[in-house]
Design a protein around this motif. Structure first.
Motif, mmCIF file in Angstrom:
data_model
loop_
_atom_site.group_PDB
_atom_site.id
_atom_site.type_symbol
_atom_site.label_atom_id
_atom_site.label_comp_id
_atom_site.label_asym_id
_atom_site.label_seq_id
_atom_site.Cartn_x
_atom_site.Cartn_y
_atom_site.Cartn_z
ATOM 1 N N GLU A 42 13.082 3.734 2.884
ATOM 2 C CA GLU A 42 13.934 3.611 4.081
ATOM 3 C C GLU A 42 13.183 4.039 5.330
ATOM 4 O O GLU A 42 13.328 3.439 6.397
ATOM 5 C CB GLU A 42 15.207 4.446 3.917
ATOM 6 N N ILE A 43 12.384 5.092 5.219
ATOM 7 C CA ILE A 43 11.566 5.530 6.358
ATOM 8 C C ILE A 43 10.612 4.409 6.747
ATOM 9 O O ILE A 43 10.471 4.067 7.922
ATOM 10 C CB ILE A 43 10.779 6.820 6.017
ATOM 11 N N GLU A 63 14.777 8.575 -8.572
ATOM 12 C CA GLU A 63 14.757 7.297 -7.840
ATOM 13 C C GLU A 63 15.006 7.514 -6.350
ATOM 14 O O GLU A 63 14.513 6.775 -5.508
ATOM 15 C CB GLU A 63 15.833 6.379 -8.440
ATOM 16 N N MET A 64 15.759 8.563 -6.025
ATOM 17 C CA MET A 64 16.133 8.847 -4.636
ATOM 18 C C MET A 64 14.904 9.046 -3.746
ATOM 19 O O MET A 64 14.890 8.631 -2.592
ATOM 20 C CB MET A 64 17.013 10.098 -4.600
ATOM 21 N N GLN A 115 0.836 -1.202 0.000
ATOM 22 C CA GLN A 115 0.000 0.000 0.000
ATOM 23 C C GLN A 115 0.873 1.254 0.000
ATOM 24 O O GLN A 115 0.578 2.231 -0.691
ATOM 25 C CB GLN A 115 -0.916 0.017 1.231
ATOM 26 N N PHE A 116 1.963 1.201 0.762
ATOM 27 C CA PHE A 116 2.883 2.330 0.832
ATOM 28 C C PHE A 116 3.559 2.564 -0.517
ATOM 29 O O PHE A 116 3.664 3.697 -0.983
ATOM 30 C CB PHE A 116 3.925 2.078 1.938
ATOM 31 N N LYS A 117 4.007 1.474 -1.174
ATOM 32 C CA LYS A 117 4.640 1.605 -2.487
ATOM 33 C C LYS A 117 3.671 2.205 -3.503
ATOM 34 O O LYS A 117 4.042 3.059 -4.310
ATOM 35 C CB LYS A 117 5.139 0.243 -2.982
ATOM 36 N N LEU A 118 2.414 1.793 -3.439
ATOM 37 C CA LEU A 118 1.406 2.335 -4.342
ATOM 38 C C LEU A 118 1.169 3.820 -4.059
ATOM 39 O O LEU A 118 1.021 4.622 -4.985
ATOM 40 C CB LEU A 118 0.097 1.544 -4.220
ATOM 41 N N ALA A 119 1.150 4.197 -2.773
ATOM 42 C CA ALA A 119 0.963 5.608 -2.404
ATOM 43 C C ALA A 119 2.115 6.462 -2.932
ATOM 44 O O ALA A 119 1.896 7.570 -3.430
ATOM 45 C CB ALA A 119 0.845 5.742 -0.891
ATOM 46 N N PHE A 133 10.879 2.528 10.470
ATOM 47 C CA PHE A 133 9.917 2.873 11.506
ATOM 48 C C PHE A 133 8.682 1.990 11.554
ATOM 49 O O PHE A 133 7.937 2.038 12.514
ATOM 50 C CB PHE A 133 9.482 4.339 11.350
ATOM 51 N N HIS A 134 8.426 1.220 10.529
ATOM 52 C CA HIS A 134 7.211 0.385 10.538
ATOM 53 C C HIS A 134 7.490 -0.890 11.310
ATOM 54 O O HIS A 134 8.453 -1.600 11.042
ATOM 55 C CB HIS A 134 6.771 0.063 9.105
#
Length: 191
Positions: free
Chosen positions: A180-181, A172-173, A141-145, A185-186
Motif C-alpha cells: 500500500e505504501i 500477510e499484513m 523489485q520492491f516485492k522481491l525486497a 507514494f510511487h
C-alpha cells in the motif's frame, strides 16, 4: 579515515587503520570447501593483495565461513549478523522478548526501512532488515525486497527461537501494508 600533515613535505598521510574491514561475503567468494578425512575444510584460494588479512579472517571465522559456504541461501542472515554484531549466542538472549517488525517510511525522501523492534517501537539489534528508496525501484523489485526481508526476519526468528517474531515474519499484513505504501507514494509506472 584521518590524515596527518607532514611538516617537511606538506603531504597528507593517512593515520590509524587504513585497511577496510573484510566482510564474510567478500572472503567466502575467495574460498571453497574441501572434503577431507576429518570433515570439511575451508580452503582460501586467494593470493592477491592483503592475502594475510583474508587468511586471518578465515582462521578467526572458520565455522561461520563453513556454514556460509554450505548454505549459500542463508547469506543474508550471516551478513545481517555481521553488520549488527550478533552471534547465535547473543540472538538466543532475545528468545522470550515480544518482538515485532518495525516499518519506518518517510514520504519526503521515499526511504523505507524495516527492522526488529520491541513493543515500545524501540529498534533492537542495531541493523535494519531492509533500507531502500522507493523512487529507485519497480514494483517487482520492491516485492522481491519484501520477500527477502521477510525471509531474513524468519531466519532471525528461528536463530533466536522467538515465537512472536516468527509470527510477524509470516504475516500477510506486513506485505499488504508495504505494498500500500508503494502504490500510494510511487509515481513511476507500476509493473
Amino acid at each position: 579515515m584521518e590524515f596527518r600533515q607532514e611538516l617537511e613535505t606538506g603531504l597528507l598521510k593517512p593515520i590509524g587503520n587504513t585497511e577496510s574491514t573484510l566482510k564474510i561475503k567478500e572472503v567466502a567468494s575467495k574460498c571453497r570447501l574441501l572434503r577431507t578425512e576429518n570433515g570439511l575444510k575451508v580452503d582460501l584460494t586467494y593470493t592477491g593483495p592483503n592475502a594475510s588479512k583474508y587468511l586471518q579472517y578465515v582462521e578467526k571465522h572458520r565455522e561461520e565461513l563453513t556454514n556460509y559456504l554450505l548454505h549459500p541461501d542463508d547469506a543474508d542472515l550471516y551478513e545481517w549478523m555481521e553488520t549488527s554484531h550478533q552471534t547465535p549466542i547473543t540472538l538466543k538472549k532475545h528468545e522470550k522478548e515480544k518482538l515485532i517488525l518495525y516499518v519506518n517510511f518517510d514520504p519526503d525522501t521515499m526511504r523505507l526501512m524495516t527492522g526488529i523492534a520491541d513493543e515500545n517501537i524501540t529498534m533492537k539489534l542495531g541493523t535494519p532488515l531492509m533500507d531502500i528508496n522507493l523512487k529507485e525501484m519497480t514494483r517487482n523489485q520492491f516485492k522481491l525486497a519484501i520477500y527477502d526481508m521477510l525471509l531474513l526476519a524468519d531466519e532471525i526468528s528461528i536463530a533466536m527461537n522467538n515465537v512472536e517474531l516468527k509470527k510477524m515474519a509470516n504475516i500477510e499484513m506486513v506485505k499488504t501494508y508495504l505494498a500500500e505504501i508503494y502504490d500510494r507514494f510511487h509515481e513511476g509506472p507500476l509493473e
